[in-house]
Motif scaffolding. Structure first.
Motif, PDB file in Angstrom:
ATOM      1  N   ALA A  19       0.842  -1.153   0.072  1.00  0.00           N
ATOM      2  CA  ALA A  19       0.135   0.127  -0.136  1.00  0.00           C
ATOM      3  C   ALA A  19       0.934   1.165   0.026  1.00  0.00           C
ATOM      4  O   ALA A  19       1.758   1.694   0.873  1.00  0.00           O
ATOM      5  N   LEU A  20       0.822   1.866  -1.159  1.00  0.00           N
ATOM      6  CA  LEU A  20       1.656   3.344  -0.952  1.00  0.00           C
ATOM      7  C   LEU A  20       1.043   4.379  -0.164  1.00  0.00           C
ATOM      8  O   LEU A  20      -0.075   4.691  -0.525  1.00  0.00           O
ATOM      9  N   ILE A  21       1.723   4.841   0.708  1.00  0.00           N
ATOM     10  CA  ILE A  21       1.346   5.760   1.646  1.00  0.00           C
ATOM     11  C   ILE A  21       2.032   7.123   1.570  1.00  0.00           C
ATOM     12  O   ILE A  21       3.508   7.110   1.613  1.00  0.00           O
ATOM     13  N   ARG A  22       1.413   8.229   1.282  1.00  0.00           N
ATOM     14  CA  ARG A  22       2.355   9.307   0.995  1.00  0.00           C
ATOM     15  C   ARG A  22       3.515   9.891   1.915  1.00  0.00           C
ATOM     16  O   ARG A  22       2.877   9.901   3.097  1.00  0.00           O
ATOM     17  N   ASP A  23       4.567   9.919   1.710  1.00  0.00           N
ATOM     18  CA  ASP A  23       5.599  10.599   2.472  1.00  0.00           C
ATOM     19  C   ASP A  23       6.086   9.276   3.561  1.00  0.00           C
ATOM     20  O   ASP A  23       6.693   9.850   4.538  1.00  0.00           O
ATOM     21  N   ILE A  24       5.459   8.482   3.549  1.00  0.00           N
ATOM     22  CA  ILE A  24       5.629   7.237   4.859  1.00  0.00           C
ATOM     23  C   ILE A  24       6.247   5.947   4.069  1.00  0.00           C
ATOM     24  O   ILE A  24       7.504   5.770   4.738  1.00  0.00           O
ATOM     25  N   ASN A  25       5.941   5.485   2.954  1.00  0.00           N
ATOM     26  CA  ASN A  25       6.658   4.215   2.504  1.00  0.00           C
ATOM     27  C   ASN A  25       6.903   4.338   1.053  1.00  0.00           C
ATOM     28  O   ASN A  25       7.121   3.282   0.329  1.00  0.00           O
ATOM     29  N   ASP A  26       6.626   5.456   0.467  1.00  0.00           N
ATOM     30  CA  ASP A  26       6.834   5.670  -0.966  1.00  0.00           C
ATOM     31  C   ASP A  26       7.973   6.406  -1.615  1.00  0.00           C
ATOM     32  O   ASP A  26       8.113   6.713  -2.870  1.00  0.00           O
ATOM     33  N   GLN A  27       9.034   6.268  -0.732  1.00  0.00           N
ATOM     34  CA  GLN A  27      10.275   6.939  -1.138  1.00  0.00           C
ATOM     35  C   GLN A  27      11.291   6.004  -2.327  1.00  0.00           C
ATOM     36  O   GLN A  27      10.725   4.919  -2.092  1.00  0.00           O
ATOM     37  N   GLU A  28      11.748   6.473  -3.252  1.00  0.00           N
ATOM     38  CA  GLU A  28      12.397   5.869  -4.273  1.00  0.00           C
ATOM     39  C   GLU A  28      13.585   4.980  -3.552  1.00  0.00           C
ATOM     40  O   GLU A  28      13.766   3.924  -4.169  1.00  0.00           O
ATOM     41  N   TRP A  29      14.238   5.415  -2.414  1.00  0.00           N
ATOM     42  CA  TRP A  29      15.099   4.311  -1.803  1.00  0.00           C
ATOM     43  C   TRP A  29      14.554   3.145  -1.256  1.00  0.00           C
ATOM     44  O   TRP A  29      15.019   2.049  -1.373  1.00  0.00           O
ATOM     45  N   ARG A  30      13.255   3.385  -0.927  1.00  0.00           N
ATOM     46  CA  ARG A  30      12.408   2.079  -0.356  1.00  0.00           C
ATOM     47  C   ARG A  30      12.079   1.128  -1.686  1.00  0.00           C
ATOM     48  O   ARG A  30      12.341  -0.062  -1.422  1.00  0.00           O
ATOM     49  N   ALA A  31      11.930   1.823  -2.748  1.00  0.00           N
ATOM     50  CA  ALA A  31      11.528   1.076  -4.098  1.00  0.00           C
ATOM     51  C   ALA A  31      12.940   0.335  -4.368  1.00  0.00           C
ATOM     52  O   ALA A  31      12.726  -0.775  -4.746  1.00  0.00           O
ATOM     53  N   ASP A  32      14.031   1.038  -4.213  1.00  0.00           N
ATOM     54  CA  ASP A  32      15.178   0.247  -4.561  1.00  0.00           C
ATOM     55  C   ASP A  32      15.406  -0.912  -3.597  1.00  0.00           C
ATOM     56  O   ASP A  32      15.969  -1.897  -4.101  1.00  0.00           O
ATOM     57  N   LEU A  33      15.313  -0.776  -2.314  1.00  0.00           N
ATOM     58  CA  LEU A  33      15.426  -1.777  -1.358  1.00  0.00           C
ATOM     59  C   LEU A  33      14.517  -2.862  -1.723  1.00  0.00           C
ATOM     60  O   LEU A  33      14.974  -3.953  -1.803  1.00  0.00           O
ATOM     61  N   LEU A  34      13.302  -2.624  -1.931  1.00  0.00           N
ATOM     62  CA  LEU A  34      12.360  -3.531  -2.093  1.00  0.00           C
ATOM     63  C   LEU A  34      12.714  -4.273  -3.408  1.00  0.00           C
ATOM     64  O   LEU A  34      12.472  -5.673  -3.555  1.00  0.00           O
ATOM     65  N   GLY A  35      13.162  -3.593  -4.572  1.00  0.00           N
ATOM     66  CA  GLY A  35      13.652  -4.363  -5.776  1.00  0.00           C
ATOM     67  C   GLY A  35      14.801  -5.116  -5.434  1.00  0.00           C
ATOM     68  O   GLY A  35      14.880  -6.297  -6.230  1.00  0.00           O
ATOM     69  N   ARG A  36      15.782  -4.652  -4.616  1.00  0.00           N
ATOM     70  CA  ARG A  36      16.951  -5.976  -4.255  1.00  0.00           C
ATOM     71  C   ARG A  36      16.492  -6.959  -3.551  1.00  0.00           C
ATOM     72  O   ARG A  36      17.163  -8.135  -3.993  1.00  0.00           O
ATOM     73  N   LEU A  37      15.356  -6.751  -2.650  1.00  0.00           N
ATOM     74  CA  LEU A  37      15.061  -8.027  -1.968  1.00  0.00           C
ATOM     75  C   LEU A  37      14.267  -8.811  -2.955  1.00  0.00           C
ATOM     76  O   LEU A  37      14.339 -10.148  -2.711  1.00  0.00           O
ATOM     77  N   LEU A  38      13.665  -8.484  -3.850  1.00  0.00           N
ATOM     78  CA  LEU A  38      12.502  -9.138  -4.834  1.00  0.00           C
ATOM     79  C   LEU A  38      13.432  -9.736  -6.250  1.00  0.00           C
ATOM     80  O   LEU A  38      12.827 -10.562  -6.728  1.00  0.00           O
ATOM     81  N   LYS A  39      14.578  -9.068  -6.509  1.00  0.00           N
ATOM     82  CA  LYS A  39      15.063  -9.234  -7.773  1.00  0.00           C
ATOM     83  C   LYS A  39      15.387 -10.825  -7.822  1.00  0.00           C
ATOM     84  O   LYS A  39      16.042 -11.284  -7.109  1.00  0.00           O
ATOM     85  N   GLY A  40      14.919 -11.509  -8.953  1.00  0.00           N
ATOM     86  CA  GLY A  40      15.215 -12.910  -9.291  1.00  0.00           C
ATOM     87  C   GLY A  40      14.449 -13.618  -8.641  1.00  0.00           C
ATOM     88  O   GLY A  40      14.485 -14.863  -8.704  1.00  0.00           O
TER      89      GLY A  40
END
Length: 380
Positions: A296-317
């Motif tokens: 769930a994308l929450i404004r200014d809480i969990n929607d930062q690009e660095w969190r997207a990068d962290l999530l991407g690294r966790l899920l890649k592959g």
């Protein structure tokens, strides 16, 4: 110190026994105990699961002198509609149900051109206490029985069959049927209504069997069209992996880092992100099924690009797909949905890691029927 969280539904009188609570063998035994021939269980099951018969008077292949007794013993009324509201020109329909003990739950039927999805509740309320979710803020009343879960789906199928949902009338091809593809039959089930499904494990698993077993044992919906969600009850995820049911597992992650997830999803103080994802990857490896990561994308809480990068690294592959959910408004919430530009940036960062991602259609938002909005409040 790690907080140990235990969620136990209050002890209450049990719902009356229903056909859908029982396996076919158990139904035959119950019928025999009533002094009837066991094959009557097959007839009763076919009426309920295949024909969607709503009135005992229409069960004309059963002896007239036995119908009322059989219905009273094995087809008691479990759900009473309190209110039904719709949007999307009637294609999205939310029902508030009153259970036998006065507890309230909600289910949502969503008809699309190629499918009909039922969002069902597994508990009255929820004990997970996620602060952005209306259901979580309501607290837990009790677990639902297997039949109370199944009845939500049967009620939806009957609504299609009776023409209450646009495109699902009696004259429509395949109207009222369950299973398979098409916009005139219940084809998809998501355990994303009220409650944490894996906290009511036994009833939910039994309900899944009733949903996917072929008629007259069950409704005959494809297991691959059933999604069971969880906030991350690791032992239950591991147990589910060994059930032999190829359902889709949806993990409500909402944050890739423990610091934030401890706040957004309090169960994270018991099972951390690494443990939850570890159980998810084991599920994917065991079942061959792709895991859905709910965020769930929450404004200014969990929607930062660095969190997207962290999530991407966790899920890649990994065998995973991210389902981004624009936060749906709930009464009194201090949080809101992300800005469109931040949503787009989040999607772009995930895609740059090769992670498949979609933004969920916010069906039912106007009627408080979207993700996180189900509160079963009689005055809403």
């Amino acid at each position: 110190m790690t907080t140990q969280l235990t969620f136990v539904a209050p002890r209450r009188a049990k719902p009356p026994r229903h056909l859908a609570d029982l396996s076919m063998a158990e139904r035959r035994a119950a019928i025999a105990e009533l002094g009837e021939k066991p094959f009557r269980a097959d007839q009763l099951s076919r009426h309920y699961f295949a024909k969607l018969t709503g009135s005992v008077a229409d069960m004309t292949d059963l002896p007239a002198g036995s119908r009322e007794r059989l219905a009273a013993e094995l087809l008691p009324d479990l759900l009473t509609p309190v209110r039904e509201i719709a949007c999307d020109d009637g294609a999205t329909r939310k029902t508030l149900w009153r259970l036998f003990d006065g507890a309230l739950v909600e289910s949502v039927l969503m008809r699309y051109p190629d499918r009909v999805t039922m969002c069902v509740s597994s508990q009255a309320g929820c004990g997970m206490n996620c602060p952005f979710c209306a259901t979580g803020q309501a607290g837990l009343t009790r677990n639902l029985s297997t039949a109370e879960i199944v009845e939500q789906v049967v009620a939806g199928a009957r609504a299609l069959n009776s023409g209450q949902v646009p495109g699902g009338g009696v004259g429509a091809k395949g109207a009222g049927r369950v299973g398979g593809q098409g916009g005139n039959r219940v084809s998809n089930i998501v355990f994303m209504g009220m409650g944490e499904p894996l906290a009511n494990y036994k009833a939910v698993i039994n309900a899944v069997h009733r949903l996917v077993d072929p008629a007259p044992e069950g409704l005959g919906i494809s297991a691959r069209h059933v999604t069971v969600s969880t906030v991350g009850l690791v032992p239950a995820i591991e147990k589910l992996a060994n059930e032999g049911l190829p359902v889709t597992l949806a993990v409500s992650l909402h944050a890739p880092d423990d610091e934030l997830r401890d706040t957004l999803v309090p169960i994270n103080t018991r099972w951390k992100v690494s443990e939850v994802l570890g159980a998810a990857w084991n599920y994917a490896a065991t079942t061959g099924r792709r895991v859905s990561i709910e965020y769930a994308l929450i404004r200014d809480i969990n929607d930062q690009e660095w969190r997207a990068d962290l999530l991407g690294r966790l899920l890649k592959g990994k065998l995973a797909h991210v389902n981004l959910i624009p936060l749906n408004p709930t009464p009194g919430s201090k949080w809101t949905a992300s800005r469109p530009k931040d949503e787009r940036a989040f999607v772009h960062r995930l895609e740059s890691h090769g992670v498949p991602v979609t933004v969920r259609d916010t069906r039912g938002r106007e009627i408080d029927g979207a993700c996180g909005q189900l509160a079963a409040a009689p005055d809403r």
